[in-house]
Design an enzyme around this catalytic site. Structure first.
Site, PDB file in Angstrom:
ATOM      1  N   CYS A  67       0.837  -1.207   0.000  1.00 55.67           N
ATOM      2  CA  CYS A  67       0.000   0.000   0.000  1.00 55.67           C
ATOM      3  C   CYS A  67       0.870   1.254   0.000  1.00 55.67           C
ATOM      4  O   CYS A  67       1.821   1.357   0.777  1.00 55.67           O
ATOM      5  CB  CYS A  67      -0.916  -0.003   1.232  1.00 55.67           C
ATOM      6  SG  CYS A  67      -1.948   1.470   1.368  1.00 55.67           S
ATOM      7  N   CYS A 169      -7.350   2.041  -0.823  1.00 55.27           N
ATOM      8  CA  CYS A 169      -7.246   1.239   0.389  1.00 55.27           C
ATOM      9  C   CYS A 169      -7.429  -0.229   0.013  1.00 55.27           C
ATOM     10  O   CYS A 169      -8.299  -0.569  -0.788  1.00 55.27           O
ATOM     11  CB  CYS A 169      -8.311   1.657   1.411  1.00 55.27           C
ATOM     12  SG  CYS A 169      -8.274   0.663   2.919  1.00 55.27           S
ATOM     13  N   GLN A 292     -19.146  -9.316  12.633  1.00 53.72           N
ATOM     14  CA  GLN A 292     -17.696  -9.446  12.510  1.00 53.72           C
ATOM     15  C   GLN A 292     -17.235  -8.895  11.162  1.00 53.72           C
ATOM     16  O   GLN A 292     -17.817  -9.200  10.125  1.00 53.72           O
ATOM     17  CB  GLN A 292     -17.281 -10.917  12.631  1.00 53.72           C
ATOM     18  CG  GLN A 292     -17.378 -11.475  14.031  1.00 53.72           C
ATOM     19  CD  GLN A 292     -16.199 -11.078  14.917  1.00 53.72           C
ATOM     20  OE1 GLN A 292     -15.309 -10.339  14.503  1.00 53.72           O
ATOM     21  NE2 GLN A 292     -16.209 -11.548  16.148  1.00 53.72           N
ATOM     22  N   TYR A 321     -22.823 -12.129  26.106  1.00 53.32           N
ATOM     23  CA  TYR A 321     -22.334 -11.051  25.224  1.00 53.32           C
ATOM     24  C   TYR A 321     -22.642 -11.461  23.783  1.00 53.32           C
ATOM     25  O   TYR A 321     -21.784 -11.431  22.905  1.00 53.32           O
ATOM     26  CB  TYR A 321     -20.839 -10.791  25.419  1.00 53.32           C
ATOM     27  CG  TYR A 321     -20.421 -10.634  26.870  1.00 53.32           C
ATOM     28  CD1 TYR A 321     -20.494  -9.399  27.512  1.00 53.32           C
ATOM     29  CD2 TYR A 321     -19.970 -11.731  27.600  1.00 53.32           C
ATOM     30  CE1 TYR A 321     -20.123  -9.262  28.852  1.00 53.32           C
ATOM     31  CE2 TYR A 321     -19.598 -11.605  28.932  1.00 53.32           C
ATOM     32  CZ  TYR A 321     -19.675 -10.376  29.549  1.00 53.32           C
ATOM     33  OH  TYR A 321     -19.297 -10.249  30.863  1.00 53.32           O
ATOM     34  N   GLU A 342     -27.218  -9.693  26.077  1.00 59.60           N
ATOM     35  CA  GLU A 342     -26.425  -8.607  25.475  1.00 59.60           C
ATOM     36  C   GLU A 342     -26.870  -7.278  26.061  1.00 59.60           C
ATOM     37  O   GLU A 342     -28.057  -7.083  26.340  1.00 59.60           O
ATOM     38  CB  GLU A 342     -26.608  -8.618  23.949  1.00 59.60           C
ATOM     39  CG  GLU A 342     -26.103  -7.408  23.206  1.00 59.60           C
ATOM     40  CD  GLU A 342     -24.606  -7.192  23.366  1.00 59.60           C
ATOM     41  OE1 GLU A 342     -24.201  -6.023  23.527  1.00 59.60           O
ATOM     42  OE2 GLU A 342     -23.848  -8.179  23.332  1.00 59.60           O
ATOM     43  N   ASP A 391     -18.133 -14.223  24.771  1.00 62.93           N
ATOM     44  CA  ASP A 391     -17.476 -13.405  23.737  1.00 62.93           C
ATOM     45  C   ASP A 391     -17.559 -11.939  24.170  1.00 62.93           C
ATOM     46  O   ASP A 391     -18.268 -11.133  23.551  1.00 62.93           O
ATOM     47  CB  ASP A 391     -18.146 -13.630  22.382  1.00 62.93           C
ATOM     48  CG  ASP A 391     -17.367 -12.985  21.233  1.00 62.93           C
ATOM     49  OD1 ASP A 391     -16.284 -12.428  21.492  1.00 62.93           O
ATOM     50  OD2 ASP A 391     -17.854 -13.031  20.087  1.00 62.93           O
ATOM     51  N   CYS A 418     -11.065 -11.006  21.970  1.00 62.40           N
ATOM     52  CA  CYS A 418     -10.260 -10.166  21.085  1.00 62.40           C
ATOM     53  C   CYS A 418      -9.095  -9.536  21.841  1.00 62.40           C
ATOM     54  O   CYS A 418      -8.351  -8.727  21.290  1.00 62.40           O
ATOM     55  CB  CYS A 418     -11.123  -9.073  20.445  1.00 62.40           C
ATOM     56  SG  CYS A 418     -11.882  -7.948  21.642  1.00 62.40           S
TER      57      CYS A 418
END
Length: 461
Positions: A67, A169, A292, A321, A342, A391, A418
């Site tokens: 890039c 991009c 996601q 979650y 949630e 999660d 994550c």
């Protein structure tokens, strides 16, 4: 200035590091094996940080960035590292954090599951418009007259008021680049004002592009004022120029910040949603829905989570979650009942819609703060879980939630994270009652330091 610093390893947040007189020196945009002259810009008691002035020797590991904006935009910081090395380090990053922070007994950690697509893999990008583009250091050093042009691109890291104008991009498939370029061209040609984050003036503010695996495309343009003629002129032009847009929306944001979660997304043309598909299931994704951002790799991640869950036909599964219920609905056909919780009410609305859309009748979803919703009375009313899938957001699981899970005593827990650092902390809280049986890192974001990690925990006998 430090001369001849050898970069020995990668470190947290995508930085690389070497040692100078036993002190750690962080140097971005380098890879292990580089020998560099470094100008120090930050000096602390335990570390220093600087930038490369000269490469005395380039590492044989180094890859050529693809890039033109590499090193300025702040995204995709590992383009200069071969993908196999990225995956190797992500696995080591997981191992280090689970061992150092969690201090729990671990099995052999599986190799990081790589993404089939390492370019154009994102299904969502947000672009920012600004009345003046960021000038690179090379442009400034070259001198000469530089026109004060507007920008359509990404924020410079750490600078809320500086935007780099992006020409191409490599993160999202078309029509992403073409849309951004055309909005900028049309707006300049028709004298639209671009946003200034300091004065809070300017009509053109942000644009979100969502592209689904089904081929559907959503565009959300955010305006800084309710100038209806100009809003309609731009949106009509986009609809005519890009017939592939299936959902065209706009938001009017006159606030001092860019958040739009509390603002109405008006559907101007087409549907108010796009549809994602996974293993025959269809998921409705609205303007504010979470999904996601790497669709293909999300499927691989969820397959790992479902395999680790080891669901049986009579099992009760708690999906904590749950977001828009993607994992819950993905697993529903493999067990008796799924209970999802949630915090965001709109996400729970999407979760219920997704169950209805797919004819799934064994799910129940609840909205609210996890600490307040999930208690012993909730477990008694909804049935003790045989399996729990977690999660959580980057901050991890609140300790009161861990305590309720421990009292509910499911046979298996699948922890999707994550942030392996907070995951490690939570594994330590569960360690007395659960042992870690399997660990699978998954790469959702190639060319970045981010890694998802899935851990299977089994109740100790």
């Amino acid at each position: 200035m430090i001369e001849g610093l050898e970069i020995t390893t990668l470190a947290a947040e995508g930085k690389a590091m070497g040692r100078w007189n036993e002190q750690v020196v962080f140097v971005p945009m380098t890879v292990p094996g580089d020998v560099v002259d470094v100008q120090i810009r930050v000096k602390r008691r335990r570390f220093m940080e600087g930038y490369v002035v000269r490469y005395a020797k380039k590492s044989p590991l180094r890859a050529e960035p693809f890039c033109e904006h590499f090193g300025v935009c702040g995204g995709c910081k590992w383009q200069n590292l071969p993908y196999e090395e990225q995956l190797r380090f992500k696995r080591e990053q997981v191992r280090d954090q689970l061992t150092r922070i969690g201090k729990v007994e671990l099995p052999e950690i599986a190799p990081c599951l790589g993404s089939e697509h390492t370019q154009f893999y994102r299904n969502k990008l947000e672009f920012t418009f600004a009345d003046r583009r960021w000038l690179t250091y090379e442009e400034v050093a070259a001198g000469g007259d530089i026109a004060a042009e507007p920008a359509a691109g990404f924020h410079i890291p750490g600078m809320f008021d500086k935007v780099l104008d992006i020409r191409r991009c490599w993160l999202q498939p078309e029509p992403s680049n073409a849309l951004r370029a055309e909005v900028k061209r049309f707006s300049i040609e028709h004298d639209y004002t671009f946003h200034n984050p300091r004065t809070h003036e300017g009509l053109l503010r942000n644009m979100v592009v969502r592209t689904a695996s089904t081929g559907e495309v959503m565009v959300i343009v955010v305006f800084g004022a309710d100038d209806r003629p100009k809003i309609e002129a731009l949106l009509d032009h986009l609809a005519a120029t890009f017939p592939e847009i299936t959902s065209l929306c706009y938001v009017v944001n006159t606030k001092l910040n860019d958040s739009t979660a509390d603002l109405e997304a008006v559907c101007y043309r087409g549907k108010d949603h796009i549809v994602e598909e996974m293993e025959g299931l269809r998921f409705k994704v609205g303007a504010k829905s979470f999904y996601q951002t790497n669709s293909a790799q999300a499927y691989e991640l969820y397959k790992v989570a479902r395999e680790f869950a080891g669901l049986k036909p009579g099992d009760v599964l708690y999906d904590l979650y749950t977001g828009t219920g993607t994992i819950a609905n993905f697993c529903a056909r493999h067990c008796r009942r799924v209970v999802g919780i949630e915090y965001v009410p709109e996400a729970i609305g999407d979760a219920k819609l997704n169950s209805e859309l797919n004819g799934i009748g064994n799910t129940a979803f609840y909205a609210g703060d996890m600490k307040e919703v999930l208690d012993d009375a909730f477990v008694a009313a909804n049935g003790r879980p045989d399996v729990v899938i977690l999660d959580p957001p980057r901050a991890g699981v609140d300790e009161p939630v861990v305590e309720v899970i421990l009292r509910a005593a499911p046979q298996r827990i699948v922890y999707v994270s994550c942030n392996p650092a907070t995951q490690a902390r939570d594994l330590a809280l569960l360690d007395a009652a659960y042992r870690v049986e399997a660990v699978q890192p998954v790469d959702m974001f190639p060319h970045t330091h981010h890694v998802e990690n899935v851990v299977k925990l089994v109740r100790r006998q």
